[in-house]
Structure formats: C-alpha cells, structure tokens
Design a protein around this motif. Structure first.
Motif, PDB file in Angstrom:
ATOM      1  N   GLY A   1       0.797  -1.219   0.000  1.00 20.76           N
ATOM      2  CA  GLY A   1       0.000   0.000   0.000  1.00 20.76           C
ATOM      3  C   GLY A   1       0.828   1.266   0.000  1.00 20.76           C
ATOM      4  N   ALA A   2       1.900   1.293  -0.797  1.00 23.12           N
ATOM      5  CA  ALA A   2       2.809   2.446  -0.818  1.00 23.12           C
ATOM      6  C   ALA A   2       2.272   3.513  -1.767  1.00 23.12           C
ATOM      7  CB  ALA A   2       4.211   2.005  -1.235  1.00 23.12           C
ATOM      8  N   SER A   3       1.476   4.414  -1.236  1.00 21.40           N
ATOM      9  CA  SER A   3       0.936   5.519  -2.027  1.00 21.40           C
ATOM     10  C   SER A   3       0.840   6.741  -1.130  1.00 21.40           C
ATOM     11  CB  SER A   3      -0.451   5.156  -2.586  1.00 21.40           C
ATOM     12  OG  SER A   3      -1.370   4.965  -1.517  1.00 21.40           O
ATOM     13  N   TRP A   4       0.748   7.922  -1.738  1.00 20.97           N
ATOM     14  CA  TRP A   4       0.698   9.147  -0.945  1.00 20.97           C
ATOM     15  C   TRP A   4      -0.535   9.229  -0.053  1.00 20.97           C
ATOM     16  CZ3 TRP A   4       4.794  11.504   0.279  1.00 20.97           C
ATOM     17  CH2 TRP A   4       5.861  11.640  -0.613  1.00 20.97           C
ATOM     18  N   PRO A   5      -1.724   8.790  -0.505  1.00 28.35           N
ATOM     19  CA  PRO A   5      -2.864   8.794   0.422  1.00 28.35           C
ATOM     20  C   PRO A   5      -2.614   7.949   1.671  1.00 28.35           C
ATOM     21  CG  PRO A   5      -3.638   8.589  -1.830  1.00 28.35           C
ATOM     22  CD  PRO A   5      -2.150   8.454  -1.895  1.00 28.35           C
ATOM     23  N   ASN A   6      -2.002   6.764   1.488  1.00 24.85           N
ATOM     24  CA  ASN A   6      -1.708   5.917   2.639  1.00 24.85           C
ATOM     25  C   ASN A   6      -0.616   6.518   3.520  1.00 24.85           C
ATOM     26  OD1 ASN A   6      -3.605   3.934   2.080  1.00 24.85           O
ATOM     27  ND2 ASN A   6      -2.208   2.763   0.796  1.00 24.85           N
ATOM     28  N   VAL A   7       0.356   7.196   2.899  1.00 24.93           N
ATOM     29  CA  VAL A   7       1.409   7.868   3.678  1.00 24.93           C
ATOM     30  C   VAL A   7       0.787   8.951   4.556  1.00 24.93           C
ATOM     31  CG1 VAL A   7       3.408   9.410   3.519  1.00 24.93           C
ATOM     32  CG2 VAL A   7       3.291   7.365   2.092  1.00 24.93           C
ATOM     33  N   ARG A   8      -0.129   9.715   3.980  1.00 25.76           N
ATOM     34  CA  ARG A   8      -0.790  10.770   4.767  1.00 25.76           C
ATOM     35  C   ARG A   8      -1.625  10.165   5.897  1.00 25.76           C
ATOM     36  NH1 ARG A   8      -0.957  13.342  -0.397  1.00 25.76           N
ATOM     37  NH2 ARG A   8      -2.903  12.276  -0.954  1.00 25.76           N
ATOM     38  N   LEU A   9      -2.352   9.086   5.602  1.00 23.25           N
ATOM     39  CA  LEU A   9      -3.167   8.428   6.617  1.00 23.25           C
ATOM     40  C   LEU A   9      -2.301   7.912   7.763  1.00 23.25           C
ATOM     41  CD1 LEU A   9      -5.877   7.225   7.580  1.00 23.25           C
ATOM     42  CD2 LEU A   9      -5.335   5.197   6.205  1.00 23.25           C
ATOM     43  N   LEU A  10      -1.221   7.226   7.407  1.00 21.91           N
ATOM     44  CA  LEU A  10      -0.310   6.701   8.431  1.00 21.91           C
ATOM     45  C   LEU A  10       0.329   7.825   9.237  1.00 21.91           C
ATOM     46  CD1 LEU A  10       1.572   3.766   6.654  1.00 21.91           C
ATOM     47  CD2 LEU A  10       0.040   3.598   8.600  1.00 21.91           C
TER      48      LEU A  10
ATOM     49  N   ILE B   1      -6.811   1.573  27.904  1.00 20.25           N
ATOM     50  CA  ILE B   1      -6.539   2.739  27.047  1.00 20.25           C
ATOM     51  C   ILE B   1      -5.267   2.535  26.247  1.00 20.25           C
ATOM     52  CG2 ILE B   1      -5.910   5.178  27.095  1.00 20.25           C
ATOM     53  CD1 ILE B   1      -7.769   5.490  29.504  1.00 20.25           C
ATOM     54  N   LEU B   2      -4.208   2.087  26.913  1.00 17.33           N
ATOM     55  CA  LEU B   2      -2.921   1.898  26.229  1.00 17.33           C
ATOM     56  C   LEU B   2      -2.994   0.756  25.217  1.00 17.33           C
ATOM     57  CD1 LEU B   2      -0.594   2.470  29.289  1.00 17.33           C
ATOM     58  CD2 LEU B   2      -0.589   3.820  27.185  1.00 17.33           C
ATOM     59  N   LEU B   3      -3.694  -0.316  25.564  1.00 16.50           N
ATOM     60  CA  LEU B   3      -3.860  -1.413  24.603  1.00 16.50           C
ATOM     61  C   LEU B   3      -4.658  -0.956  23.395  1.00 16.50           C
ATOM     62  CD1 LEU B   3      -4.550  -4.639  26.705  1.00 16.50           C
ATOM     63  CD2 LEU B   3      -2.674  -4.252  25.101  1.00 16.50           C
ATOM     64  N   GLY B   4      -5.668  -0.115  23.627  1.00 19.80           N
ATOM     65  CA  GLY B   4      -6.430   0.416  22.505  1.00 19.80           C
ATOM     66  C   GLY B   4      -5.561   1.215  21.552  1.00 19.80           C
ATOM     67  N   ALA B   5      -4.666   2.042  22.096  1.00 23.15           N
ATOM     68  CA  ALA B   5      -3.751   2.815  21.251  1.00 23.15           C
ATOM     69  C   ALA B   5      -2.802   1.895  20.494  1.00 23.15           C
ATOM     70  CB  ALA B   5      -2.956   3.802  22.113  1.00 23.15           C
ATOM     71  N   ALA B   6      -2.295   0.853  21.176  1.00 24.97           N
ATOM     72  CA  ALA B   6      -1.376  -0.082  20.527  1.00 24.97           C
ATOM     73  C   ALA B   6      -2.057  -0.858  19.407  1.00 24.97           C
ATOM     74  CB  ALA B   6      -0.799  -1.047  21.564  1.00 24.97           C
ATOM     75  N   ILE B   7      -3.280  -1.301  19.661  1.00 23.86           N
ATOM     76  CA  ILE B   7      -4.029  -2.046  18.644  1.00 23.86           C
ATOM     77  C   ILE B   7      -4.353  -1.156  17.453  1.00 23.86           C
ATOM     78  CG2 ILE B   7      -6.251  -3.149  18.185  1.00 23.86           C
ATOM     79  CD1 ILE B   7      -6.109  -4.216  21.088  1.00 23.86           C
ATOM     80  N   ALA B   8      -4.721   0.103  17.716  1.00 20.26           N
ATOM     81  CA  ALA B   8      -5.010   1.030  16.613  1.00 20.26           C
ATOM     82  C   ALA B   8      -3.765   1.242  15.752  1.00 20.26           C
ATOM     83  CB  ALA B   8      -5.505   2.361  17.167  1.00 20.26           C
ATOM     84  N   MET B   9      -2.595   1.402  16.390  1.00 20.83           N
ATOM     85  CA  MET B   9      -1.346   1.576  15.635  1.00 20.83           C
ATOM     86  C   MET B   9      -1.042   0.356  14.775  1.00 20.83           C
ATOM     87  SD  MET B   9       1.477   3.554  18.002  1.00 20.83           S
ATOM     88  CE  MET B   9       1.006   2.885  19.586  1.00 20.83           C
ATOM     89  N   SER B  10      -1.089  -0.823  15.384  1.00 17.52           N
ATOM     90  CA  SER B  10      -0.759  -2.030  14.629  1.00 17.52           C
ATOM     91  C   SER B  10      -1.775  -2.314  13.537  1.00 17.52           C
ATOM     92  CB  SER B  10      -0.640  -3.226  15.579  1.00 17.52           C
ATOM     93  OG  SER B  10      -1.838  -3.420  16.301  1.00 17.52           O
ATOM     94  N   SER B  11      -3.051  -1.957  13.775  1.00 14.41           N
ATOM     95  CA  SER B  11      -4.076  -2.164  12.744  1.00 14.41           C
ATOM     96  C   SER B  11      -3.838  -1.254  11.544  1.00 14.41           C
ATOM     97  CB  SER B  11      -5.472  -1.909  13.329  1.00 14.41           C
ATOM     98  OG  SER B  11      -5.765  -2.813  14.362  1.00 14.41           O
ATOM     99  N   LEU B  12      -3.474  -0.004  11.792  1.00 10.67           N
ATOM    100  CA  LEU B  12      -3.137   0.911  10.699  1.00 10.67           C
ATOM    101  C   LEU B  12      -1.971   0.372   9.879  1.00 10.67           C
ATOM    102  CD1 LEU B  12      -3.391   4.473  12.315  1.00 10.67           C
ATOM    103  CD2 LEU B  12      -4.678   3.647  10.343  1.00 10.67           C
ATOM    104  N   CYS B  13      -0.940  -0.094  10.570  1.00 12.61           N
ATOM    105  CA  CYS B  13       0.244  -0.607   9.870  1.00 12.61           C
ATOM    106  C   CYS B  13      -0.081  -1.884   9.106  1.00 12.61           C
ATOM    107  CB  CYS B  13       1.368  -0.873  10.872  1.00 12.61           C
ATOM    108  SG  CYS B  13       1.980   0.610  11.706  1.00 12.61           S
TER     109      CYS B  13
END
Length: 334
Positions: free
Chosen positions: A194-203, A244-256
C-alpha cells in the motif's frame, strides 16, 4: 553508571540510530536501476530535474520509503506498549490476532465477493483494518475477568485466536485461484503493497497522534511495569489505563497492518533492542523504539528490493531474517 553517564549514553544511542535511519533512507531511495545523485535530488526538491526521474522519485520510491519507515515505527511502538501493559517480553501485536484478523477478512472477501464492482485495491486497507480491530476487540473482551483485564489471559487467548483464525484463512485460501492465493500469501508474509501518498498521509496523521499520546502516557507505563499491586498503591487505575494503552497499541498495529500486510516480528524485536540500548525507562525507551523500528524496516525494504532483483522478497521475511539472529542472541544471553 551515573545519571550524567546514562544521559550521555542515551543521547549517543539516539544520535547513532538517527544517523543510521538517514543513511537507510538515502540508500532506499537509490535502491533501483536508476541511481539519484545528491545534485539531482536537490533539483527535484526545487521543482526541476528530469521528468522521468522526478516521477520515479516522487510517485514510486518516496512513497515506498516513507510507508516502510512509518510501518516500522508504528509496529515497534505498538509492540513496546503491549509488552509494557502485559509485562511479558514475548508479547507483540501478532499475538493479539491483529494480523490474523486482517488476513481472514481479506481472504473472505476474495472468496465470497469475487465479482464486486468496487476496486479491491481501495477496499484492502479498509478490510484489513476492520479485521484487525475485530480480532483484537474479541480477544480483549474474552480476556476480561471480574477483577478487570488479565494480561496473561489476554496473551493466551490471543495465541489461541490467532491459530484458529489462521486456520480459517488457510481453508478459504484453498478455494482461491492461483493468482489470488499468491496475492494473499504474499500479503500474509508481510508486503508493503500500500505504498501511495494517500496511505502515507493516513499513516502519518494516525501514527503521529497515537505515538504522541503514548509518549504522554510514558510515566503511566513506568508505573505499570512495577506490577499490579504497586501501581494500584501509587494511585493508578490499572484496568482502565491498561485498556486505554492497549487500545492505542491495537489502533497503531491495525493501521500498519492495513498498509504493510502481515508484519509481526518488528513489534517483537525492536522494543527488546531499544530496551537493551537505553534501559527500561519509557521516557527514553519509546524514542529509541521509534528509531529502531524505522531503521529495521528501512533496511529490510532495501534488501527486499535488491537481493533478488528484479523479483521482490516480502519485506516481512527479510525483517525476520535480520532480527531473528539478534533476538536469539538476547534469549541465550538472558
């Protein structure tokens, strides 16, 4: 070691990692048949340069470099947080079923809706993100007890769920055509597709907000590392802060995972490396983890594109090959 000595060591480690990252970015930009000189790069930055070279850099190479860097950063920080909350150094995003859930949603879509009019390339990030969150949410719900979240139960349930979901994904893949099977298998191995500028901005937007939040919670992570009873005695609502911290970690890993595929080893080895270099204090551990993840993924991307050129190796496999010997060394040493 004195306090001033520790600060000097930490500053030196951060500087070295930053220098390695800068070198890796430059090498990754030049990982191709056509090399780009510093003069040509400067001309492109100023808006000039050859049209073909400008297209190659801005539309092909730079989005790939930045996506690899951001994915490595997000997975590394996610793994660091999960290890801190669970107080288990073997924990990482893949254990919570994040990768498995994303793979299942993608495989199910390709099997049951093969004639969909929507473009698969547009749906893949959405499907992967939804599958990651669904698996992690179910894992978290099953890990809740009357006393609150049980870190040990969370990891054990995550391992069981990942196994079950992976088995279901494999069953679905047996119904696919050869091309579809190869695509999903390549995605599961970890591929920066998924290497595109829209995905770069989202990440960039998503990870920046989440990582800054985790930095803000670094003192809470330090207290959680002392154990449940000690943290409670110091006034921390352990269950709430862990959630709360697990939610942030899961959101990060899901985005990636939505952009980078089924990468998992980065979230396991990078926090270990950073902890060994700068110590367990999350105020300095998190910045070191950010740089470690970015460095590992950047150099893995270089090797994935150059070792068997013009063919490409899934970057997840390369990252595991690079990180596994060091991780085995750590286990032997400790």
């Amino acid at each position: 070691m004195t306090e001033s000595g520790r600060k000097l060591r930490t500053s030196a480690v951060i500087a070295i990692l930053a220098a390695l990252l800068a070198a890796g970015i430059w090498m990754d930009i030049n990982a191709g048949y056509r090399k780009i000189s510093p003069e040509e790069l400067w001309q492109i930055i100023l808006g000039g340069g050859e049209k073909s070279l400008r297209y190659t850099l801005l539309n092909l190479r730079l989005p790939r470099v930045l996506t690899s860097l951001l994915v490595g950063t997000g997975l590394a920080v996610s793994g660091c947080v999960i290890q801190g909350v669970s107080r288990n150094e073997m924990a990482e995003p893949g254990i919570l079923g994040v990768n498995a859930g994303a793979g299942l949603f993608i495989a199910a879509f390709m099997v049951f809706l093969p004639q969909s009019g929507l473009k698969l390339t547009l749906l893949l990030p959405v499907l992967a993100f939804a599958g990651s969150l669904a698996a992690a949410a179910l894992d978290y719900r099953l890990a809740l007890t009357r006393q609150g979240l049980s870190p040990k139960r969370l990891l054990l349930i995550g391992i069981a769920m990942s196994t079950v979901i992976s088995s279901l994904t494999t069953m679905l893949m047996l119904r696919m055509s050869d091309s579809e099977y190869a695509f999903v298998q390549n995605w599961l191995a970890g591929s920066i597709w998924g290497a595109s500028w829209p995905n770069v901005r989202l990440l960039s937007l998503g990870l920046t907000a989440l990582i800054l939040f985790v930095f803000y919670k670094s003192r809470t992570l330090n207290v959680l590392a002392l154990g449940h009873q000690t943290a409670t005695g110091l006034g921390v609502d352990v269950s709430r802060q862990s959630a709360i911290l697990l939610g942030a970690a899961i959101a990060m890993s899901s985005l990636c995972c939505a952009v980078g595929g089924g990468l998992s080893f980065v979230g396991l080895v990078c926090p270990h490396l950073a902890r060994r270099l700068v110590g367990p204090d999350y105020r300095v551990l998190l910045p070191a983890t950010v740089l470690s993840g970015a460095v590992l993924m950047t150099f893995s991307d270089i090797l994935s594109r150059t070792l068997l050129a013009p063919n490409e190796i899934p970057v997840g496999i390369v990252a595991a090959v690079i990180g596994a010997p060091y991780f085995l060394y750590l286990l032997i040493k400790t």
